[in-house]
Design an enzyme around this catalytic site. Structure first.
Site, PDB file in Angstrom:
ATOM      1  N   CYS A  61       0.856  -1.180   0.000  1.00  0.00           N
ATOM      2  CA  CYS A  61       0.000   0.000   0.000  1.00  0.00           C
ATOM      3  C   CYS A  61       0.893   1.230   0.000  1.00  0.00           C
ATOM      4  O   CYS A  61       1.785   1.351   0.856  1.00  0.00           O
ATOM      5  CB  CYS A  61      -0.898  -0.015   1.234  1.00  0.00           C
ATOM      6  SG  CYS A  61      -1.845   1.513   1.493  1.00  0.00           S
ATOM      7  N   CYS A 174      -0.753   4.001  -6.145  1.00  0.00           N
ATOM      8  CA  CYS A 174      -1.713   3.314  -5.273  1.00  0.00           C
ATOM      9  C   CYS A 174      -1.827   1.908  -5.834  1.00  0.00           C
ATOM     10  O   CYS A 174      -1.946   1.730  -7.050  1.00  0.00           O
ATOM     11  CB  CYS A 174      -3.071   4.013  -5.281  1.00  0.00           C
ATOM     12  SG  CYS A 174      -4.366   3.097  -4.410  1.00  0.00           S
TER      13      CYS A 174
END
Length: 255
Positions: A61, A174
């Protein structure tokens, strides 16, 4: 869901390794949380993975990397193999010939300035332009990205104006965004190099495991384990698509 792009790339490149995946669905999206909250969630996940005797941990992440990687590294110690999704990409940028790089990501990631700081620390001549693209994560989570007219309208909203429309390379900052990498490439008519973050991170992890003699020599099929902090049928369906088979999600609350 975003972390599945990285987990799948690791599974493809390192078929001998067992993956223990934790998806923090209950606290989605991280991009709207405070740094302190993300650090707390991340530490609890790491504690759980340590109990599973993991030899390496990947922070799959960008947002968690941006605000929690330093804290986790100090917590785990310098000898533990902790891999994030930003440093490998920054290293890759330094290896290719680009003058201007675009980065799209969550507001927390872009506000942290982690990509510009790290890229320009290696090469100050590279211009880095960042853009918070808050709508993309919920759209991908809800599978609305499959409605191409909607997706391209949103991409045009975020990427249609300079300087984002004039970059040489684009970092999908992302781990959800590789799911729409093809559409981003089409949006730029193939004229912008799209960095394949999951593959870059998987290769980086493999190299680190090799250097530390941690690769698993057992060639028998490994059974991956998937844990989530909240169960959703949509996540189970997507996990089965990524890993091409039945997946048994195990519920584990961080609270």
């Amino acid at each position: 869901v975003g972390g599945l792009t990285v987990a799948n790339a690791v599974a493809q490149l390192l078929p001998n390794e067992q993956i223990i995946y934790f998806g923090d669905i209950a606290h989605l999206p991280y991009g709207d949380k405070s740094p302190q909250a993300i650090q707390g969630y991340s530490k609890k996940i790491v504690d759980f993975l340590l109990l599973q005797n993991c030899k390496a941990i990947v922070i799959a992440c960008n947002t968690a990397t941006a605000v929690a990687q330093k804290h986790l590294s100090e917590y785990l110690g310098k000898d533990f193999l902790l891999v994030d999704v930003i440093d490998p990409v920054v290293t890759k940028i330094a290896e290719i010939n680009v003058q201007s790089v675009g980065v799209i990501g969550t507001k927390v990631t872009t506000d942290s300035c982690i990509y510009p700081n790290k890229i320009q620390a290696q090469n100050p001549s590279i211009k880095v332009h960042t853009k918070a693209t808050r709508s993309l994560v919920p759209i991908i989570e809800e599978e609305l990205h499959l409605k191409k007219h909607l997706l391209f309208s949103i991409l045009d909203y975020y990427l249609g104006d300079p300087p984002m429309s004039d970059v040489d390379a684009m970092i999908l900052g992302c781990t959800h965004y590789p799911i729409i990498a093809t559409e981003v490439e089409h949006y730029f008519d193939g004229k912008v190099q799209i960095l394949d973050t999951p593959s870059i991170v998987a290769q980086y992890l493999k190299t680190k495991l090799e250097k530390q003699s941690l690769l698993n020599p057992d060639t028998r099929n490994q059974k991956h384990q998937f844990y989530v902090s909240d169960y959703t049928p949509n996540f189970e369906t997507l996990t089965e698509l990524f890993f091409e088979g039945d997946v048994n999600l195990k519920l584990l609350s961080l609270d």
